[in-house]
Structure formats: C-alpha cells, structure tokens
Design an enzyme around this catalytic site. Structure first.
Site, short mmCIF file in Angstrom:
data_model
loop_
_atom_site.label_atom_id
_atom_site.label_comp_id
_atom_site.label_asym_id
_atom_site.label_seq_id
_atom_site.Cartn_x
_atom_site.Cartn_y
_atom_site.Cartn_z
N GLY A 43 6.95 32.38 -23.67
CA GLY A 43 7.55 33.48 -22.84
C GLY A 43 8.97 33.23 -23.28
O GLY A 43 9.46 31.97 -23.32
N GLU A 44 9.55 34.29 -23.19
CA GLU A 44 11.10 34.28 -23.13
C GLU A 44 12.09 33.89 -22.15
O GLU A 44 13.17 33.43 -22.11
CB GLU A 44 11.68 35.64 -23.68
CG GLU A 44 11.30 35.85 -25.20
CD GLU A 44 11.90 37.17 -25.69
OE1 GLU A 44 12.35 38.06 -24.74
OE2 GLU A 44 11.76 37.32 -26.70
N SER B 188 6.04 29.40 -12.13
CA SER B 188 5.00 28.63 -11.50
C SER B 188 6.07 28.04 -10.34
O SER B 188 5.40 27.86 -9.27
CB SER B 188 4.59 27.47 -12.02
OG SER B 188 4.02 28.18 -13.47
N GLY C 30 -0.03 24.97 -16.04
CA GLY C 30 -0.65 25.28 -15.00
C GLY C 30 0.18 26.36 -13.92
O GLY C 30 1.00 26.60 -14.19
N HIS D 214 1.76 34.44 -17.35
CA HIS D 214 1.04 33.42 -18.34
C HIS D 214 -0.30 34.53 -18.67
O HIS D 214 -0.66 34.41 -19.93
CB HIS D 214 0.28 32.39 -17.47
CG HIS D 214 1.08 31.20 -17.18
ND1 HIS D 214 1.45 31.20 -15.72
CD2 HIS D 214 2.01 30.32 -17.68
CE1 HIS D 214 2.40 29.92 -15.73
NE2 HIS D 214 2.71 29.55 -17.02
N GLN E 225 13.86 26.94 -25.02
CA GLN E 225 12.72 26.09 -25.31
C GLN E 225 12.17 27.01 -26.83
O GLN E 225 11.58 26.37 -27.49
CB GLN E 225 11.56 26.14 -24.17
CG GLN E 225 10.19 25.79 -24.59
CD GLN E 225 9.36 25.45 -23.56
OE1 GLN E 225 9.22 24.62 -22.75
NE2 GLN E 225 8.59 26.45 -23.05
N ASP F 286 11.75 30.88 -20.83
CA ASP F 286 12.45 29.71 -21.39
C ASP F 286 12.96 29.85 -22.83
O ASP F 286 12.35 29.40 -23.93
CB ASP F 286 11.26 28.47 -21.48
CG ASP F 286 10.83 28.38 -19.93
OD1 ASP F 286 11.56 27.75 -19.39
OD2 ASP F 286 9.68 28.64 -19.51
O1 PAF Z 1 6.96 26.01 -20.93
C1 PAF Z 1 6.04 25.19 -20.29
O2 PAF Z 1 5.12 25.39 -19.50
C2 PAF Z 1 6.16 23.81 -21.06
O3 PAF Z 1 7.51 23.46 -21.22
C3 PAF Z 1 5.09 23.65 -22.20
C4 PAF Z 1 5.69 24.53 -23.28
C5 PAF Z 1 3.77 23.96 -21.82
C6 PAF Z 1 5.21 22.20 -22.76
O4 PAF Z 1 4.76 21.25 -21.77
#
Ligand code: PAF
Length: 282
Positions: free
Chosen positions: A149-150, A188, A31, A37, A155, A152
């Site tokens: 998204g890159e 965010s 969010g 986003h 991640q 992160d």
């Molecule tokens: O990147 C994010 O916003 C969060 O790490 C995700 C992938 C929604 C997992 O909670």
C-alpha cells in the site's frame, strides 16, 4: 481457505505452484486486517494465479517495545475477514522462530539514503527490520508479484530498493491508499484510537488536502510551516513531522522543479497512537 503456520508447508506448496508455472502473488501484512488490506488481496487475485496473504507482526521493525506490545493482534478475526476470498488464497501466519530461526535480529541494509529520513529518522532501525523480515519472507514465499500500500510510501520505495540490491525477481506492485469516508487513511492502528481521537483524526488528511492547494504557488518550506501552524490548533493531535519530498528519491524539496513528482508526508500522534499519511502534490 488454508492457514499455514509452518514454513515447510508453504515452501512445498510454493514449489508445486512454481512447477506448474502458476504466477504467485504475495500480500505481506501484520494482521488486524481492514478494507485497505482487502483491496491489496483483490489486486493480487486479479493479477496472479495463486495468492499468499502473510500475517506476521514483525518484532524487529519496532523501535519501541510498547508499540510492539500494543500493536493490535486478532488472528481469528483476520482469518474470518479473509474467508470470503475462499480457496483463492492461502494464509501464512508463522511464528518468529519459523521466520528467523533462533536469531530474531535485524540485518543492516544500505538503501542508498532512502532509509535515513522521515520514518527512518523517527523510528531508528525500522527499515532494517522491514528489510530483514521481507528478505526472509520473500525467500519462503518466492512470489512473482508482491503488493504494498502507498500509505507506507517510504516503505514501498525501500522494498523496491531491497529487490534491486538483493537481485530478486519480484515485481513490486504499489496500491493506492484506502480511506474512510471522512478521509482518514485506513490503518490497523486506527483500532486503537479513542472515540474522540477517531473523530479528530480526519484532520490529518484534510490538512494534507489543503496543503496540496498551496502547491506550486508556495515554496515547500512555506507549505510545511502552514501545516505546522494548523496542527498547533489541535488539542488532540501532535504533529511529529511534515515533509515535502521528491517521490522517487525522498529527498526534501527545497524548491519545486519541473519533471519531478512531489509528495507531502506526515506523521502525527493521537494520544500514543502514531498515524502516518501522504499525498501526491502534482
Ligand atoms: O507494512 C507492513 O505491514 C509491514 O511493514 C510488512 C511489509 C508486512 C513487513 O513486516
């Protein structure tokens, strides 16, 4: 645009879509939505027949309780933000109980070392939390494609590994970093910056862009040292780490070799707001 808060609502919708052979795209978010986003949602709409936008602030991926409490939340603003996408999307905004049941707890994952460095090192348990929530959410949403998204980047690599080790038939689609005109990566967390911090924050990307110019003539350690020195000049920004790593393995680069792609990764505090960014060097 429909907003579902119950897992059974989404599960029956998804079952229906699958029965009709519709391709499902998923954009998981926490969010406090912004233009970054929106670009993920646009890509999902372009590539899929139906799109689920997830909004869930996942408690298990925060290693710091205060960071979790201060994480920006604005579900009404988010729903308004997504309204222009109209009927092309469904918003899934579950409670922790809907996602986790009674046990809001992380599982432990072996992501083959991708999880130990950078964000994993400075935020212990973070990637177990990310892996756990995405495992649950992927089971509910059952997407064909999921968009990340890159910004992160670590991640993103971990999610690809999760899909591999859990044997999930989901195509993970990387999406480029969205930046403000002054270069600051959209996040965010930017909403929490003071005016002065926001003015100073583009220094992060500017320094990465300058560091890129030092590639490949300078060794990785020399480039990192240069970045550290640059941040010593800032009174507002505190460098947490600068790392130069192989994009695929995330292993620290000790020298630059052919046929590898390298990225500079950075984490910086502006007051108590932690910002990350990265830039491909070659
Ligand atoms: O990147 C994010 O916003 C969060 O790490 C995700 C992938 C929604 C997992 O909670």
């Amino acid at each position: 645009m429909q907003v579902f808060t119950k897992r059974h609502q989404l599960e029956s919708q998804v079952a229906n879509w699958h029965k009709n052979n519709l391709k499902i795209g998923y954009v998981p978010t926490m969010g406090a939505l912004h233009a970054g986003h929106a670009s993920l949602v646009e890509q999902a709409i372009a590539q899929c027949d139906r799109v689920v936008v997830g909004i869930f602030v996942n408690p298990t991926q925060f290693n710091n309780q205060e960071d979790l409490e201060k994480y920006p939340r604005d579900i009404e603003g988010d729903v308004d933000f997504l309204k222009p996408f109209g009927e092309s999307i469904i918003v899934f905004n579950p409670s922790a109980r809907e996602v986790y049941g009674n046990h809001v707890k992380s599982m432990h994952f072996d992501f083959a070392g991708l999880e130990d460095k950078m964000e994993g090192k400075f935020r212990p348990g973070h990637f177990d939390g990310v892996g756990t929530v995405l495992k649950h959410l992927f089971e509910i949403v059952r997407p064909d494609k999921a968009f990340f998204g890159e910004k992160d980047f670590q991640q993103l690599q971990i999610v690809k590994k999760l899909v591999e080790i859990e044997n999930l038939d989901i195509d993970i689609v990387p999406c480029p970093i969205s930046r403000a005109d002054d270069g600051l990566a959209l996040s965010s967390r930017n909403k929490r910056l003071t005016e002065q911090e926001r003015t100073e924050a583009p220094f992060i990307f500017k320094t990465l862009a300058e560091a890129k110019k030092l590639y490949p003539a300078n060794a990785p350690t020399a480039i990192k040292q240069w970045v550290e020195q640059e941040f010593e000049k800032s009174k507002i920004l505190q460098l947490e780490y600068i790392e130069i790593a192989d994009e695929d393995t995330l292993e620290t680069a000790t020298s630059f070799e052919e046929n590898h792609t390298y990225r500079a990764f950075i984490a910086v505090f502006a007051g108590d707001v932690r910002l990350i960014d990265n830039l491909r060097l070659n």
